[in-house]
Design an enzyme around this catalytic site. Sequence first.
Site, mmCIF file in Angstrom:
data_model
loop_
_atom_site.group_PDB
_atom_site.id
_atom_site.type_symbol
_atom_site.label_atom_id
_atom_site.label_comp_id
_atom_site.label_asym_id
_atom_site.label_seq_id
_atom_site.Cartn_x
_atom_site.Cartn_y
_atom_site.Cartn_z
ATOM 1 C CB THR A 28 -0.934 -0.011 1.230
ATOM 2 O OG1 THR A 28 -1.601 -1.259 1.264
ATOM 3 C CG2 THR A 28 -1.939 1.114 1.166
ATOM 4 C CE LYS B 101 10.560 14.152 19.918
ATOM 5 N NZ LYS B 101 10.778 15.334 19.067
ATOM 6 N NE ARG C 16 -2.065 -0.182 6.048
ATOM 7 C CZ ARG C 16 -1.735 -1.247 5.310
ATOM 8 N NH1 ARG C 16 -0.777 -2.050 5.706
ATOM 9 N NH2 ARG C 16 -2.372 -1.501 4.182
HETATM 10 N N1 CP Z 1 -2.646 -5.462 0.876
HETATM 11 C C1 CP Z 1 -1.968 -4.705 1.750
HETATM 12 O O1 CP Z 1 -2.539 -3.823 2.409
HETATM 13 O O2 CP Z 1 -0.638 -4.956 1.803
HETATM 14 P P1 CP Z 1 0.385 -4.183 2.730
HETATM 15 O O3 CP Z 1 0.000 -4.448 4.160
HETATM 16 O O4 CP Z 1 1.735 -4.727 2.369
HETATM 17 O O5 CP Z 1 0.269 -2.713 2.414
#
Ligand code: CP
Length: 309
Positions: free
Chosen positions: A54, A82, A103
Amino acid sequence: MDKCNRSLISLADYSADKLMYLIQMAQRFEQCPNRRILEGKVLATLFFEPSTRTRLSFETAANRLGARVIGFADPKVTSGTKGESLKDTIKMVSNYADIIVMRHYLEGAAKYASEVTDIPIINAGDGANQHPSQTMLDLYTIYQSQGTLENLDIHLVGDLKYGRTVHSLLAAMRHFNPTFHFIAPDELRMPDEYLRYCDRHSIRYVEHKEFNESTIAQADILYMTRVQKERFSDLMEYERVKDLYLLKLDMLGKARPNMKILHPLPRVNEIEYSIDDTPYAYYFQQAKNGLYAREALICDALGITLNEL
Ligand code: CP
């Protein structure tokens, strides 16, 4: 378009037309991935959880479109250690970048981020909740391999409880009259909230516990998933279920000729390596499609239309 609409938190509210439009955009990028239409823009990738595909495909997409990339792949190198809050981190990065791909391990983190900034946020996975850019590349891959999204038998196998990719796919496919088969042990079955979602949207589904040659004989798409060790609070439970649903070469004897095996990857042991050389294996092409789908999503979030490509 306002910032809320430009952020991509989930594909659940996208219409069929919008999804097909994004597929068209991705097709344009597959024909020509290098287009310097984001010259002068900066994309930030904030990854609070590990990633290979991703993050790297988003960064590749930005580079191929002429944008610059900043960010981190490991939150341990940030001032979060921190005590800086997610809110402050997002506000700071918004001073530097035009768009954030994030993420995070917490469900709802991407939505929250989109509420504290004026720049678009793309959800690159929030806990066990949603992974919409994965879903976009999954839709693209299903369309590419089957020639349609309509009336398909889609078998989802493995970790349906914590698997954010299957949760996202379910919602996005609702426009296309799918029949889902949920194949999982009790411990990892599709959560009730998603079964209710299917009922509300008249999505057909069948639940199975067996995973064998017969269960998958009717599949157009066999979507394998990894049992995600990192989501289990009880590691004994992980040990009990981790090897229950492994796809072996000798299970493909009755497969439909058009059947394709997808997997969001990474795989651990759930697809036998010998399957990689069969015409059913499509997971590496699927990962490659991530580049084109993410080029489309970045452009869409920045207000660039298909006509401009
Ligand atoms: N499919 C997927 O989200 O792969 P990664 O965790 O490597 O980003």
